[in-house]
Design an enzyme around this catalytic site. Sequence first.
Site: not given
Ligand SMILES: *Cc1c(COP(=O)(O)O)cnc(C)c1O
Length: 396
Positions: A199, A237, A179, A324, A201, A70-71, A151
């Site tokens: 994202s 890759t 989210q 974070c 995870h 996500g980042s 989040n």
């Molecule tokens: C977790 C999160 C991210 C970051 O995602 P990662 O895959 O951990 O880099 C970005 N935005 C929101 C709203 C999140 O909850």
Amino acid sequence: MKVYADNAATTKMSRASIDAMLPYMDEEYGNPSSLHSAGQRAAEALQRARETIAKYLGCDAKEITFTSGGSEADNQAILSAAAAGRKKGKKHIISTAFEHHAVLHTLKKLEKQGFEITLLDVHENGVISPEQVASAIRSDTCLVTVMYANNEIGTVQPIAEIGAVCREKGVLFHTDAVQAAVHVLIDVRKQNIDLLSVSAHKFHGPKGAGALYARKGVILTNVIEGGAQERGKRAGTENIPAIMGMAAAFEESCLAMEENNAKMSAMRDRLIDGLSGIPYSILNGDRFYRLPGIVNFCFEGIEGESLLLLLDQKGIYASSGSACTSGSLDPSHVLLAIGRPHEIAHGSLRLSLSVYNTDEEIDHILKAVPAVVEYLRGMSPLWRDLETGKRKHILK
Ligand SMILES: *Cc1c(COP(=O)(O)O)cnc(C)c1O
């Protein structure tokens, strides 16, 4: 009993997601850029994954770029829109005060490069309005970036309405849907979304995999330079096992969205009703415009960190806000953005659920939290001052 209630930080991988990854770590390890048939099988798998993600976002497979999460997707979306804006002399960006740091820190970096950033105020209920966006748009605005769902407090924003405003004014619209994905119906065309981040995870897929949707015609600039993977827009890759795991997790959760949301929101509502009974507490974020899995409360007179440690001893894994910021003593920027005073924001608790939680686990939380809050207040000199009237209560 162990209760994992920190699903906004990360989630357990689903069996389907793990099973989808295994062959690509074992016999199918080809590089999709290789011309031989092992490479071509990997390229075909990658294409299938891309089509799956696209299908549930309502876009074309060509509009999906795989990222490390996500980042990275947030960074690339914002930096791309900024680069396009800079070329046209448009250097104004609109966002909100309660975005994820992946967005806020990228905007800070652009500010140092001469961009002007407007961060919209968030209403006390944790929702911003399309009118706020409309009145902030100027002739030099190149991007609006507003998260789909927050989040920390779980509030959901009126994304389609904001998308309509941006499209009408000809401004690019990005939403961080990390989210929200798998809990709300996303249709990037209908909702007029130009850029969107997800994202894996956060929806029972593996860590280190994400996707960026960019509408055809929106030009992406590279954050990572190198080979020609991802149509030259993201070198390196491809992480095929993780991408396969992400696609499987996304499809599984999108297909079960209604059922999962119903189960989760029933548990969420039990938590909200139960914890509201604690004196001098307040629910953060709107009661109704919220994700099915996120509950966030402030309790007056306690420190969120102590609360988390004692809950951990009772087997409950929770959070005080975003992963974070934990470890730092600053209160959450999200709680400050919705107007909670510092001393109240310090006493926050986020419980974030998944479909793997159970009613018995909710019972356990509903027993543990009031007991721990009472225990901590009993030890607190600050609480004594509040009780004796030496200080005034802020909450009711
Ligand atoms: C977790 C999160 C991210 C970051 O995602 P990662 O895959 O951990 O880099 C970005 N935005 C929101 C709203 C999140 O909850």
